[in-house]
Design an enzyme around this catalytic site. Structure first.
Site, PDB file in Angstrom:
ATOM      1  N   SER A   1       0.829  -1.191   0.000  1.00  0.00           N
ATOM      2  CA  SER A   1       0.000   0.000   0.000  1.00  0.00           C
ATOM      3  C   SER A   1       0.868   1.246   0.000  1.00  0.00           C
ATOM      4  O   SER A   1       2.083   1.183   0.146  1.00  0.00           O
ATOM      5  CB  SER A   1      -0.924  -0.008   1.212  1.00  0.00           C
ATOM      6  OG  SER A   1      -0.182   0.286   2.372  1.00  0.00           O
ATOM      7  N   LYS A   2       0.194   2.364  -0.177  1.00  0.00           N
ATOM      8  CA  LYS A   2       0.907   3.622  -0.336  1.00  0.00           C
ATOM      9  C   LYS A   2       1.809   3.955   0.849  1.00  0.00           C
ATOM     10  O   LYS A   2       2.809   4.619   0.716  1.00  0.00           O
ATOM     11  CB  LYS A   2      -0.111   4.744  -0.538  1.00  0.00           C
ATOM     12  CG  LYS A   2      -0.932   4.528  -1.795  1.00  0.00           C
ATOM     13  CD  LYS A   2      -1.931   5.628  -2.029  1.00  0.00           C
ATOM     14  CE  LYS A   2      -2.603   5.437  -3.398  1.00  0.00           C
ATOM     15  NZ  LYS A   2      -3.538   6.520  -3.717  1.00  0.00           N
ATOM     16  N   ARG A   3       1.428   3.482   2.011  1.00  0.00           N
ATOM     17  CA  ARG A   3       2.176   3.823   3.229  1.00  0.00           C
ATOM     18  C   ARG A   3       3.465   3.033   3.400  1.00  0.00           C
ATOM     19  O   ARG A   3       4.334   3.416   4.169  1.00  0.00           O
ATOM     20  CB  ARG A   3       1.293   3.556   4.464  1.00  0.00           C
ATOM     21  CG  ARG A   3       0.170   4.524   4.595  1.00  0.00           C
ATOM     22  CD  ARG A   3       0.534   5.636   5.555  1.00  0.00           C
ATOM     23  NE  ARG A   3      -0.139   6.868   5.185  1.00  0.00           N
ATOM     24  CZ  ARG A   3       0.195   8.055   5.660  1.00  0.00           C
ATOM     25  NH1 ARG A   3       1.192   8.166   6.506  1.00  0.00           N
ATOM     26  NH2 ARG A   3      -0.471   9.129   5.311  1.00  0.00           N
ATOM     27  N   ASP A   4       3.540   1.870   2.712  1.00  0.00           N
ATOM     28  CA  ASP A   4       4.647   0.953   2.986  1.00  0.00           C
ATOM     29  C   ASP A   4       6.013   1.468   2.586  1.00  0.00           C
ATOM     30  O   ASP A   4       7.018   1.140   3.194  1.00  0.00           O
ATOM     31  CB  ASP A   4       4.408  -0.378   2.274  1.00  0.00           C
ATOM     32  CG  ASP A   4       3.196  -1.087   2.829  1.00  0.00           C
ATOM     33  OD1 ASP A   4       2.981  -0.987   4.048  1.00  0.00           O
ATOM     34  OD2 ASP A   4       2.459  -1.707   2.062  1.00  0.00           O
TER      35      ASP A   4
ATOM     36  N   VAL B   1       7.238   3.467  -3.290  1.00  0.00           N
ATOM     37  CA  VAL B   1       6.134   2.696  -3.871  1.00  0.00           C
ATOM     38  C   VAL B   1       5.547   3.422  -5.073  1.00  0.00           C
ATOM     39  O   VAL B   1       4.675   2.897  -5.747  1.00  0.00           O
ATOM     40  CB  VAL B   1       4.974   2.434  -2.891  1.00  0.00           C
ATOM     41  CG1 VAL B   1       5.284   1.289  -1.974  1.00  0.00           C
ATOM     42  CG2 VAL B   1       4.592   3.660  -2.123  1.00  0.00           C
TER      43      VAL B   1
END
Length: 510
Positions: free
Chosen positions: A266-269, A277
């Site tokens: 996900s975008k946060r990773d 990302v």
RNA sequence: GGUCCGUUCGUCUAGUCAGGUUAGGACGCCAGGUUUUCAUCCUGGUAACAGGGGUUCGAAUCCCCUACGGACUACCA
């Protein structure tokens, strides 16, 4: 299937930056299209106006362009099936929803969000395993199936907000033939009556994508596997709209998983895990928060593309480095894996290393020169090229070049304590002083001559080669790293070299 | 919870559809070599068929069950 030409589309919604999973979906679509001499379209799915993020659409197009994914038809390039932005096709969808209603395959529903929520709660409490709006529950709700004709017209005329739902069959098996997953069977009783038209006058994804794919003559729908569960509804839509004979073929891509393996990427990773990302750096217009991108992190677009292609796909051979043309040539949907692929930042780095090594010194030195210019270092391009040729093999990114070569441009400001301890013995200052004298007198000051001179001196005086040379390196570089010492000395020049050695003699204390 | 899908070295994967391989490659890691150093590079090594039942002369491969993992389950896409 009845298609003369392969036509595929990448259909992102402009709700923020594209992440690498999206880029990969675009890539696979593109590869497949080009492999079969087909068209690759970009369609913007902006039917949810509340989630529209300014700049996202531009970001998507810039990302694809950076990667080398070329769009045949889309918002920018146009095409005969436009518009390629769903918000601009708004008026188109209503008629299909109405067609469905008239044929008895769809119906008006007036339930408020609160009523829907209450229905789900009720079902949950009664221990039902399924809380969907479906054949079983719709008879208890407020819709054109339960309302009398008068009541219905009254609501419609009063302008009460409504949605249009697809009326699923009671007891029917829907078989999905997926080019990656194979045959998957769903039972209609387990599916819900999907909303196909929203109360704001916009279609939902389900209706819009089916209508547009049909109108745009899309032959293959290649998308992420998060869509698998709604595909049977799409199949029904094609059927009820009378388009089943020309229904595109489906291919669902496996997900890209977090490096930890827990869940989809996900975008946060990214910045949490120390890797991007996103293809391009993104600044959140609301929070001003910046997320790093592959481009800004120094990845070559072709390396990035190559790496992405191997996430979930492989050619079945041992070849790992593929140019874009080679990828197109080798690509096929049946070599896509079914299970999720964990993203490996190390492998991404390795790919870039391979591509960087393949670049010629000229190109690399031009890029490096501009980094130097930014630092206010005015270096001779010829020298920069020499330096690049000496150090590039140890670089993964162009941005590594500076850390790998800063000592060519500035004298060391400190000396590695470990090296001092290990190599800087009592006799070293006097030995180095001797070397200064010899080098000063050396007329033909080349790397080879200097090396010959110093090594002969060490041998003749039975000195320790490792100690002397490493101490010499320490005084020139500041640590025990770098390419051939005499190449460095030659490139920084006699005067600078001698100065550095003298400084080391004066400052280094054991 | 329900529906659907998946599971081969730590990771990406080949091999599965047409059962018979010392289960192959790459990343990572480890060791050795090269080097005045650090890297690079080269060579070698490490390491896997989720578990259990079948079918079969023979199963990673076919079937069933279990476990685990994931996706979906919005008037989002």
């Amino acid at each position: 299937m009845a298609f003369e030409k392969v036509r595929v589309r990448f259909a992102p919604s402009p709700t923020g930056p594209l992440h690498i999973g999206g880029v990969r979906t675009a890539l696979f679509n593109y590869l497949f299209a080009k492999k079969h001499n087909g068209d690759f379209l970009l369609r913007i799915e902006d039917t949810d106006q509340t989630r529209y993020v300014p700049g996202a659409e531009e970001y998507i197009m810039e990302s694809l362009e950076w990667c080398g994914i070329k769009i045949d038809e889309g918002v920018q390039q146009g095409g005969e099936y436009g518009s390629y932005r769903q918000s601009e096709r708004k008026d188109l969808y209503k008629q299909y929803a109405e067609q469905l209603i008239n044929a008895g395959h769809a119906y008006y529903a007036f339930d408020t969000p609160e009523q829907l929520e209450a229905m789900r709660e009720r079902l949950k409490e009664s221990g039902s395993s399924n809380q969907q709006y479906n054949a079983e529950t719709r008879i208890d709700m407020i819709n054109s199936l339960t309302l009398s004709e008068d009541e219905l017209n009254e609501k419609l005329n009063a302008g009460e907000p409504y949605v249009i739902r697809l009326k699923l069959p009671n007891d029917e098996n829907i078989i999905l033939k997926d080019m990656v997953l194979g045959e998957i069977s769903f039972h209609s009783s387990q599916l819900d009556d999907k909303i196909i038209f929203k109360s704001d006058g916009m279609p939902t994804y389900h209706l819009a994508n089916v209508v547009d794919d049909h109108l745009m003559k899309i032959s293959h729908v290649i998308r992420g596997s998060e869509w698998v569960n709604s595909t049977p509804s799409h199949v029904l839509l094609y059927r009820y709209l009378g388009w089943e004979d020309e229904m595109p073929q489906f291919a669902h891509m496996p997900l890209i998983l977090k490096p930890s393996g827990k869940g989809k990427l996900s975008k946060r990773d990214g910045d949490k895990g120390g890797f991007p990302v996103f293809p391009l750096e993104w600044k959140n217009p609301e929070t001003q928060e910046i997320s790093s991108g592959y481009r800004e992190s120094g990845y070559q677009p072709d390396a990035f593309l190559n790496m992405l292609a191997f996430l979930g796909w492989n050619p079945g051979t041992t070849q790992e480095i593929f140019s874009e043309d080679e990828l197109i040539e080798a690509f096929s949907l049946d070599r896509i894996g079914k299970s999720g692929a964990r993203f490996d930042p190390d492998k991404a780095k390795w790919y870039n290393h391979q591509y960087l090594q393949a670049m010629d010194d000229e190109t690399l030195s031009i890029a490096f020169k501009s980094i130097l210019d930014d630092k206010g270092i005015n270096a001779d391009p010829v020298v920069v090229k020499e330096i690049v040729s000496l150090i590039k093999e140890r670089a993964d990114f162009i941005s590594d070049l500076w850390d790998l070569s800063n000592y060519f441009f500035e004298a060391p400001s400190e000396y590695d304590a470990k090296v001092i301890k290990k190599r800087w013995k009592e006799n070293i200052p006097s030995v180095l002083a001797e070397i200064i004298k010899m080098l000063k007198e050396l007329e033909d000051f080349t790397s080879e001559k200097a090396e010959e001179l110093v090594k002969n001196y060490i041998q003749e005086n039975e000195l320790n080669m490792g100690q002397v040379l490493n101490s010499l390196r320490l005084s020139i570089v500041g640590s025990a790293k770098g390419p051939s010492l005499f190449d460095i000395i030659f490139l920084i020049g006699k005067e600078e070299a001698l100065k550095r050695i003298q400084t080391a003699i004066d400052t280094i204390k054991r």
